[in-house]
Design a protein around this motif. Structure first.
Motif, PDB file in Angstrom:
ATOM      1  N   TYR A  78       0.810  -1.223   0.000  1.00 36.37           N
ATOM      2  CA  TYR A  78       0.000   0.000   0.000  1.00 36.37           C
ATOM      3  C   TYR A  78       0.846   1.278   0.000  1.00 36.37           C
ATOM      4  CZ  TYR A  78       0.649   1.140   4.995  1.00 36.37           C
ATOM      5  OH  TYR A  78       1.176   1.521   6.214  1.00 36.37           O
ATOM      6  N   ARG A 168     -13.320  10.167   9.289  1.00 35.73           N
ATOM      7  CA  ARG A 168     -13.878   8.977   8.651  1.00 35.73           C
ATOM      8  C   ARG A 168     -14.291   7.929   9.681  1.00 35.73           C
ATOM      9  NH1 ARG A 168     -11.075   4.737   4.493  1.00 35.73           N
ATOM     10  NH2 ARG A 168     -13.024   3.737   3.819  1.00 35.73           N
ATOM     11  N   ILE A 172     -17.936   6.007  10.182  1.00 35.75           N
ATOM     12  CA  ILE A 172     -18.113   4.560  10.208  1.00 35.75           C
ATOM     13  C   ILE A 172     -18.764   4.118  11.516  1.00 35.75           C
ATOM     14  CG2 ILE A 172     -16.888   2.345  10.204  1.00 35.75           C
ATOM     15  CD1 ILE A 172     -14.860   3.586   8.291  1.00 35.75           C
ATOM     16  N   GLN A 297      -6.368   4.313   7.061  1.00 35.49           N
ATOM     17  CA  GLN A 297      -7.384   4.395   6.001  1.00 35.49           C
ATOM     18  C   GLN A 297      -7.642   3.026   5.383  1.00 35.49           C
ATOM     19  OE1 GLN A 297      -9.291   6.863   5.434  1.00 35.49           O
ATOM     20  NE2 GLN A 297      -8.263   8.692   6.175  1.00 35.49           N
ATOM     21  N   VAL A 298      -6.605   2.204   5.262  1.00 39.85           N
ATOM     22  CA  VAL A 298      -6.780   0.839   4.748  1.00 39.85           C
ATOM     23  C   VAL A 298      -7.630   0.017   5.723  1.00 39.85           C
ATOM     24  CG1 VAL A 298      -5.619  -1.305   4.089  1.00 39.85           C
ATOM     25  CG2 VAL A 298      -4.628   0.894   3.432  1.00 39.85           C
ATOM     26  N   LEU A 300      -9.790   1.160   7.834  1.00 34.70           N
ATOM     27  CA  LEU A 300     -11.159   1.667   7.756  1.00 34.70           C
ATOM     28  C   LEU A 300     -11.861   1.167   6.494  1.00 34.70           C
ATOM     29  CD1 LEU A 300     -10.653   5.321   9.072  1.00 34.70           C
ATOM     30  CD2 LEU A 300     -11.530   3.336  10.313  1.00 34.70           C
ATOM     31  N   ASP A 301     -11.128   1.031   5.394  1.00 32.33           N
ATOM     32  CA  ASP A 301     -11.693   0.424   4.179  1.00 32.33           C
ATOM     33  C   ASP A 301     -12.228  -0.969   4.491  1.00 32.33           C
ATOM     34  OD1 ASP A 301     -11.078   2.573   2.547  1.00 32.33           O
ATOM     35  OD2 ASP A 301      -9.233   1.680   1.755  1.00 32.33           O
ATOM     36  N   ASP A 302     -11.422  -1.752   5.198  1.00 29.27           N
ATOM     37  CA  ASP A 302     -11.792  -3.136   5.506  1.00 29.27           C
ATOM     38  C   ASP A 302     -12.989  -3.192   6.457  1.00 29.27           C
ATOM     39  OD1 ASP A 302      -9.784  -4.193   3.900  1.00 29.27           O
ATOM     40  OD2 ASP A 302      -8.323  -4.249   5.532  1.00 29.27           O
ATOM     41  N   GLU A 304     -15.351  -0.961   6.652  1.00 29.90           N
ATOM     42  CA  GLU A 304     -16.527  -0.620   5.845  1.00 29.90           C
ATOM     43  C   GLU A 304     -16.968  -1.798   4.983  1.00 29.90           C
ATOM     44  OE1 GLU A 304     -17.713   3.744   4.925  1.00 29.90           O
ATOM     45  OE2 GLU A 304     -15.869   3.292   3.818  1.00 29.90           O
ATOM     46  N   GLN A 305     -16.001  -2.522   4.433  1.00 27.13           N
ATOM     47  CA  GLN A 305     -16.333  -3.694   3.629  1.00 27.13           C
ATOM     48  C   GLN A 305     -17.044  -4.738   4.482  1.00 27.13           C
ATOM     49  OE1 GLN A 305     -12.976  -5.518   1.700  1.00 27.13           O
ATOM     50  NE2 GLN A 305     -14.189  -7.152   0.784  1.00 27.13           N
ATOM     51  N   ASP A 308     -20.564  -3.612   4.832  1.00 28.40           N
ATOM     52  CA  ASP A 308     -21.299  -3.741   3.573  1.00 28.40           C
ATOM     53  C   ASP A 308     -21.740  -5.185   3.333  1.00 28.40           C
ATOM     54  OD1 ASP A 308     -20.993  -1.047   3.142  1.00 28.40           O
ATOM     55  OD2 ASP A 308     -19.298  -1.267   1.766  1.00 28.40           O
TER      56      ASP A 308
END
Length: 311
Positions: A78, A168, A172, A297-298, A300-302, A304-305, A308
């Motif tokens: 990353y 962010r 979340i 941020q990575v 937080l991406d996970d 959120e996934q 989802d």
């Protein structure tokens, strides 16, 4: 130039001299091994800590040399695009002193785990910054980031990157509160090794972000004092991590393969967390080996996934 008109700003951690016209000057910071002074106008940096590399990358500060991430011969995927010209000067376990010297750094950014013996050697090459906060200090990674911002004269940029994480994470957290009942938010992070899983401390970087987003990270009291993770668990004893959620972190890209292989074990496949599809595979180079605004941020991406997938 007259040095008479200067303002001395002193905190518990730092003593920074700023001239009245706003020009950044030498800075002295408190570190694990005492006060260290860094000259102004830092241009060349070597990082011996993945979190330090993340912080510098977050503010687009080119790093001359860094250690390779765990499980790789180069930096984390990353960060690769952000540091295309970086030189590898060792691994998380061992520093190549000749490689560090070759870079002629203005400052060396290290981790809290750097030994006094190594520090004394490295400090002869350049001012070496060893944060005084261990992994289990609340918000240690944020304090590190702020420290690295101070010594490079980039405090404002680092603060901006941290603020973006907080903004962010707060968004979340609202989703977590709307999606997951309050009594179903306990989560374990396990680094998945070929021999079996290791439970990561709830106080580590990723655990702090899970807590910030409304989850309740656990480590089951499985860690010895001062250790960031447990011993490897056998599949027979894996029931201890059978809570509401499980984060499976692998140090390479075969996370799904590791998950599929684990499910071949009846002991694992019978876990409630597996049967309820509450297992998320993630990049262990980020979740269990580093820290910093970009890694956050990575993570937080996970998260959120994960949310989802519940819809």
């Amino acid at each position: 130039m007259s040095f008479k008109r200067c303002l001395m700003l002193t905190t518990a951690a730092t003593a920074v001299t700023l001239f009245a016209n706003g020009v950044f000057a030498d800075v002295t910071v408190e570190t694990k091994y005492g006060p260290v002074t860094v000259k102004d106008d830092v241009k060349t940096i070597v990082t011996l800590h993945e979190g330090a590399l993340d912080v510098m990358s977050a503010i687009n500060f080119p790093v001359a040399g860094s250690v390779a991430t765990r499980g790789s011969e180069t930096v984390s995927d990353y960060l690769a695009d952000r540091q295309p010209n970086i030189h590898i000067v060792g691994s998380a376990r061992e520093t190549n002193l000749e490689a560090v010297i070759k870079e002629q750094p203005d400052v060396i950014l290290a981790s809290n785990t750097l030994s006094k013996e190594q520090y004394l050697i490295l400090s002869k090459i350049a001012p070496t910054i060893v944060p005084e906060w261990s992994f289990d200090t609340p918000n240690a990674w944020r304090k590190e980031a702020a420290l690295f911002g101070i010594v490079t004269g980039k405090s404002a940029e680092v603060e901006q990157a941290l603020h973006a994480v907080d903004t962010r994470a707060a968004e979340i957290k609202k989703k977590v509160e709307q999606t997951i009942p309050a009594d179903e938010r306990q989560v374990y992070i396990a680094r998945w090794m070929p021999q079996g899983p290791m439970v990561m401390s709830k106080d580590l970087f990723a655990g702090s972000l899970l807590a910030q987003t409304g989850f309740e990270p656990q480590d089951g009291g499985l860690l010895k004092q001062g250790r960031p993770h447990s011993s490897i668990l056998s599949l027979e004893n894996i029931g201890v991590i059978d809570q509401d959620w499980l984060i499976m972190a692998t140090l390479n890209k075969d996370g799904q393969e590791a998950f599929d292989a684990a499910k071949q074990s009846s002991a694992f496949s019978r876990l409630n967390v597996v049967q309820s599809n509450h297992v998320q595979t993630v990049d262990g180079q980020v979740w269990s080996s580093t820290s910093g605004p970009l890694a956050a941020q990575v993570v937080l991406d996970d998260i959120e996934q994960l949310l989802d997938q519940q819809h």
